[in-house]
Design an enzyme around this catalytic site. Structure first.
Site, mmCIF file in Angstrom:
data_model
loop_
_atom_site.group_PDB
_atom_site.id
_atom_site.type_symbol
_atom_site.label_atom_id
_atom_site.label_comp_id
_atom_site.label_asym_id
_atom_site.label_seq_id
_atom_site.Cartn_x
_atom_site.Cartn_y
_atom_site.Cartn_z
ATOM 1 N N VAL A 79 0.864 -1.175 0.000
ATOM 2 C CA VAL A 79 0.000 0.000 0.000
ATOM 3 C C VAL A 79 0.896 1.218 0.000
ATOM 4 O O VAL A 79 1.996 1.178 0.559
ATOM 5 C CB VAL A 79 -0.946 -0.004 1.235
ATOM 6 C CG1 VAL A 79 -1.441 1.383 1.576
ATOM 7 C CG2 VAL A 79 -2.150 -0.907 0.972
ATOM 8 N N CYS A 80 0.447 2.271 -0.655
ATOM 9 C CA CYS A 80 1.136 3.566 -0.637
ATOM 10 C C CYS A 80 2.540 3.403 -1.259
ATOM 11 O O CYS A 80 2.686 2.734 -2.271
ATOM 12 C CB CYS A 80 1.164 4.096 0.798
ATOM 13 S SG CYS A 80 1.389 5.871 0.965
ATOM 14 N N THR A 81 3.571 3.968 -0.647
ATOM 15 C CA THR A 81 4.917 3.842 -1.207
ATOM 16 C C THR A 81 5.574 2.501 -0.865
ATOM 17 O O THR A 81 6.751 2.304 -1.186
ATOM 18 C CB THR A 81 5.813 4.994 -0.704
ATOM 19 O OG1 THR A 81 5.716 5.045 0.719
ATOM 20 C CG2 THR A 81 5.373 6.328 -1.298
ATOM 21 N N ALA A 102 -2.970 2.308 -3.918
ATOM 22 C CA ALA A 102 -2.593 3.721 -3.987
ATOM 23 C C ALA A 102 -2.290 4.232 -2.566
ATOM 24 O O ALA A 102 -1.977 3.443 -1.677
ATOM 25 C CB ALA A 102 -3.716 4.494 -4.650
#
Lengths: 230, 230
Positions: B103-105, B153
């Site tokens: 998730v995310c970075t 994202a």
């Protein structure tokens, strides 16, 4: 954006961690907000899904709060609703807080502390009848604001409620920046987030699975109703 | 619903706690799933917003995993992307995992471990160019599935990705029950969750605020690009 703001989250054994963590992540974005995880002692407690949560302050040492936030829990919440030390703490902090907030069945704890009677409020969909039994004017919406009471629906409403609180405390622009930073552009894979859209084939087995929890809460709700003579 | 499933979340100093906790809450609903918080030692670490997270297993003691899940972080993620012990662990666990998720970075950490090159994947909107620099085929969607790589994202996508994983692991009905239990019927108070809808007056000050982070990540990304000779 420069006035310091203190937000305190009650935590307790068997708390639903995402009830806390969603709003916590949102509310820690504005640099002038400080958050506290509050419990009787600093000894770590365990959430309903096994997460170890370490409190950061105690009832005795908790500073004055701008927002007191009460999350829902699993079976352990029944104990909380009849623990006079906890209810006293919530009453004491609420007397000076700007906002009194909850997510999920946290509003039932606020009602157990006599802090929500006569107010419009919401909670998790499966517990709304019980919240009404406690003398609360239940509004079946995602986030309900009535004067300085701000309550959210089930677990994931903590994000929506957190952003609403940021907008009230820091303005719409900071709330929008927080939403953008968290990329909160939800795309649920199913349309099953409320009973009306999930359908009976999903609602019925879930209600069956959750029956012991709902019944344990109901027994405690009835006891509170007796005590406060609604 | 009876086959035991092990899901391991990498945690590390400065991790974004909601990257972990959103998917964690979703994935602990099915009774046959066991989750682990994995770090080098069992010593508690601190998230980017000050949450104390207690790991439940170590790299050395971690059992075989059906899903390895990598969350994003603040400045501390830069260290993770160049820590060969962590990257080796991810490579080792990925070799036998059914699904490799982020998730995310977190997808940039997977790419640093050479686990995402040539795959379609996503990450937080502000880091997509960097993910592409690492040889990933970036798709700007909420949840991207390519073979057994499942990436989300920014931060809050963990709920959508978690539900997607539950549907893959346990079927659609269990995923819908999980969504209903968490009352995931989101109602963001603003339409500001992605740059396209937030508008320049929100995006620009946020990018300014996040500049040191984006630049620190970029320096590390460039170093990795040199090393893996893309």
């Amino acid at each position: 954006m420069t006035t310091p703001i203190n937000i305190g989250f009650l935590v307790y054994p068997d708390v639903i961690q995402l009830d806390v963590m969603a709003a916590y992540q949102v509310l820690t974005f504005p640099p002038n907000i400080t958050v506290y995880l509050i419990w009787k002692t600093l000894t770590p407690i365990t959430s309903n899904d096994g997460l170890i949560i370490t409190p950061t302050t105690t009832f005795d040492n908790c500073p004055s709060l701008d927002v007191i936030f009460v999350p829902g829990g699993g079976m352990g919440q029944v104990e909380v609703m009849r623990d006079q030390e906890i209810l006293n703490f919530l009453q004491q902090k609420s007397a000076t807080a700007k906002y009194i907030a909850s997510v999920c069945t946290g509003s039932m704890i606020l009602a157990a502390a006599n802090l929500l009677q006569g107010y419009k409020a919401t909670c998790h969909w499966a517990f709304r009848e019980q919240l009404a039994m406690l003398g609360v004017d239940v509004i079946p919406e995602r986030v309900v604001i009535d004067k300085n009471r701000i309550t959210g629906a089930g677990v994931t409403s903590g994000i929506d409620l957190g952003l609403t609180l940021v907008s009230l405390l820091c303005g719409d622009d900071i709330a929008k920046m927080t939403q953008l930073m968290l990329e909160y552009n939800p795309k649920p894979p199913f349309d099953a987030g409320i009973p009306e859209t999930a359908g009976k084939s999903i609602v019925n087995p879930l209600m069956q699975y959750g029956k012991p929890l709902v019944e344990a809460f109901l027994a405690q709700t009835r006891e509170i109703v007796q005590q406060i003579k609604l």
